[in-house]
Design an enzyme around this catalytic site. Structure first.
Site, PDB file in Angstrom:
ATOM      1  N   GLN A  15      -2.018  -3.445 -11.618  1.00  0.00           N
ATOM      2  CA  GLN A  15      -3.180  -3.509 -12.075  1.00  0.00           C
ATOM      3  C   GLN A  15      -4.039  -4.829 -12.036  1.00  0.00           C
ATOM      4  O   GLN A  15      -5.177  -4.925 -11.903  1.00  0.00           O
ATOM      5  CB  GLN A  15      -3.411  -2.970 -13.638  1.00  0.00           C
ATOM      6  CG  GLN A  15      -4.641  -2.963 -14.216  1.00  0.00           C
ATOM      7  CD  GLN A  15      -4.791  -2.411 -15.748  1.00  0.00           C
ATOM      8  OE1 GLN A  15      -3.617  -1.328 -15.955  1.00  0.00           O
ATOM      9  NE2 GLN A  15      -5.534  -2.540 -16.636  1.00  0.00           N
ATOM     10  N   CYS A  75       4.460   5.237 -15.738  1.00  0.00           N
ATOM     11  CA  CYS A  75       5.875   4.652 -15.754  1.00  0.00           C
ATOM     12  C   CYS A  75       6.044   4.041 -17.090  1.00  0.00           C
ATOM     13  O   CYS A  75       7.221   3.786 -17.600  1.00  0.00           O
ATOM     14  CB  CYS A  75       5.912   3.505 -14.737  1.00  0.00           C
ATOM     15  SG  CYS A  75       4.928   2.066 -14.909  1.00  0.00           S
ATOM     16  N   HIS A  90      -0.538   3.748 -17.776  1.00  0.00           N
ATOM     17  CA  HIS A  90       0.357   3.768 -16.675  1.00  0.00           C
ATOM     18  C   HIS A  90       1.547   4.731 -17.250  1.00  0.00           C
ATOM     19  O   HIS A  90       2.180   4.664 -18.233  1.00  0.00           O
ATOM     20  CB  HIS A  90       1.209   2.288 -16.613  1.00  0.00           C
ATOM     21  CG  HIS A  90       0.413   1.452 -16.170  1.00  0.00           C
ATOM     22  ND1 HIS A  90       0.514   0.654 -14.958  1.00  0.00           N
ATOM     23  CD2 HIS A  90      -0.958   0.815 -16.825  1.00  0.00           C
ATOM     24  CE1 HIS A  90      -0.503  -0.066 -14.915  1.00  0.00           C
ATOM     25  NE2 HIS A  90      -1.308  -0.095 -15.818  1.00  0.00           N
ATOM     26  N   CYS A 128       1.356   2.693  -8.977  1.00  0.00           N
ATOM     27  CA  CYS A 128       1.999   1.428  -9.412  1.00  0.00           C
ATOM     28  C   CYS A 128       3.269   1.293  -8.271  1.00  0.00           C
ATOM     29  O   CYS A 128       3.848   2.095  -7.886  1.00  0.00           O
ATOM     30  CB  CYS A 128       2.719   1.712 -10.907  1.00  0.00           C
ATOM     31  SG  CYS A 128       4.411   1.993 -11.024  1.00  0.00           S
ATOM     32  N   GLU A 129       3.167   0.278  -7.872  1.00  0.00           N
ATOM     33  CA  GLU A 129       4.129  -0.172  -6.726  1.00  0.00           C
ATOM     34  C   GLU A 129       5.515  -0.175  -7.396  1.00  0.00           C
ATOM     35  O   GLU A 129       6.375  -0.208  -6.217  1.00  0.00           O
ATOM     36  CB  GLU A 129       3.590  -1.243  -5.972  1.00  0.00           C
ATOM     37  CG  GLU A 129       3.705  -2.660  -6.886  1.00  0.00           C
ATOM     38  CD  GLU A 129       3.069  -3.891  -5.822  1.00  0.00           C
ATOM     39  OE1 GLU A 129       2.226  -3.743  -5.173  1.00  0.00           O
ATOM     40  OE2 GLU A 129       3.796  -5.095  -6.384  1.00  0.00           O
ATOM     41  N   HIS A 130       5.735  -0.228  -8.713  1.00  0.00           N
ATOM     42  CA  HIS A 130       7.142  -0.300  -9.058  1.00  0.00           C
ATOM     43  C   HIS A 130       7.862   0.759  -9.191  1.00  0.00           C
ATOM     44  O   HIS A 130       9.069   0.970  -8.780  1.00  0.00           O
ATOM     45  CB  HIS A 130       7.133  -1.129 -10.412  1.00  0.00           C
ATOM     46  CG  HIS A 130       6.649  -2.751 -10.188  1.00  0.00           C
ATOM     47  ND1 HIS A 130       5.730  -3.064 -11.035  1.00  0.00           N
ATOM     48  CD2 HIS A 130       6.627  -3.703  -9.222  1.00  0.00           C
ATOM     49  CE1 HIS A 130       5.202  -4.248 -10.709  1.00  0.00           C
ATOM     50  NE2 HIS A 130       5.913  -4.531  -9.486  1.00  0.00           N
ATOM     51  N   HIS A 131       7.186   1.923  -9.394  1.00  0.00           N
ATOM     52  CA  HIS A 131       7.773   3.114  -9.659  1.00  0.00           C
ATOM     53  C   HIS A 131       7.207   4.564  -8.636  1.00  0.00           C
ATOM     54  O   HIS A 131       7.472   5.539  -8.939  1.00  0.00           O
ATOM     55  CB  HIS A 131       7.670   3.640 -10.993  1.00  0.00           C
ATOM     56  CG  HIS A 131       8.149   2.350 -12.080  1.00  0.00           C
ATOM     57  ND1 HIS A 131       7.583   1.508 -12.589  1.00  0.00           N
ATOM     58  CD2 HIS A 131       9.499   2.281 -12.337  1.00  0.00           C
ATOM     59  CE1 HIS A 131       8.102   0.833 -13.375  1.00  0.00           C
ATOM     60  NE2 HIS A 131       9.422   1.237 -13.395  1.00  0.00           N
TER      61      HIS A 131
HETATM   62 ZN   LIG Z   1       5.336   1.209 -12.987  1.00  0.00          ZN
END
Ligand SMILES: [Zn+2]
Length: 222
Positions: free
Chosen positions: A148, A178, A176, A107-110
């Site tokens: 996703q 995260c 996920h 995931c590009e956020h975490h």
């Molecule tokens: Zn994430």
């Protein structure tokens, strides 16, 4: 019957999705060499309060650099090279389904993994693609920093563009880390995304058939 166009509007976002780029304003840069990433990981370990020189961690910067480079190699793969010579002309216009494709992405956020199953269906117009190529397309887009929703769209639009079938359906189900590692009550949450193009979007019957077939237990199911 009025036929709705399934083509995405030509916003820069959708153009980039179709080109396989992940940001709206940039080309993908060449990756740093593994030895150039190592000092960054070493610094990160220190910043987390660890001692990067202790026994268990001495090789960690190199391992992390290698792992992250591997897990993001999809940026540097070329779809035409990947599909090369695997398109076959055919008189077959029933649905082709490749389901339960395992995928692993970040995931590009975490920068934490999300992973699960991808199901792909299409109805050929003039060509089919070698069945083994579908999971490779899924891998190519999974091995990037992703969300996703975009991953699902990229797989569907790439197959639509390269095979020009009557339609494509892609469903992805993923956990996920995260979400599950950080929230005690979200450990078994599964996120489901889908993208339907062409007849999969226009005809409910086609869509229903696809969804029914991907729910059926496979030949090697437990
Ligand atoms: Zn994430």
């Amino acid at each position: 019957m009025k036929v709705k166009s399934s083509k995405p509007k030509a916003t820069s976002q959708s153009r980039n999705i179709r080109k396989g780029l992940d940001s709206s304003n940039g080309e993908i840069m060449a990756p740093a060499a593994i030895q150039d990433i190592e000092p960054t990981v070493r610094k990160l370990l220190s910043q987390l309060g660890e001692n990067p020189d202790r026994n268990g961690l001495q090789e960690t910067p190199r391992r992390v650099a290698k792992a992250l480079t591997y897990l993001t190699q999809g940026y540097h793969q070329d779809i035409d090279t990947l599909l090369n010579d695997a398109l076959f002309p055919i008189q077959y216009d029933e649905m082709v389904i490749v389901k339960d494709i395992d995928f692993y992405s970040l995931c590009e956020h975490h920068l934490l993994p999300f992973f699960g199953k991808c199901h792909v269906g299409y109805i050929p117009r003039k060509h089919v693609v070698g069945l083994s190529k579908i999971p490779r397309v899924v891998d190519m887009f999974s091995r990037r920093l992703q969300v996703q929703e975009r991953l699902t769209v990229q797989i569907a639009h790439t197959i639509q563009e390269k095979l020009n079938p009557h339609g494509v359906g892609v469903v992805m189900e993923a956990r996920h880390l995260c979400m599950s590692m950080r929230g005690v009550e979200k450990q078994n949450t599964v996120a489901v995304t889908s993208e339907m193009l062409g007849v999969f979007r226009r005809q409910q019957q086609t869509r229903d058939e696809f969804l029914k077939l991907i729910r059926q237990r496979g030949v090697d199911a437990d």
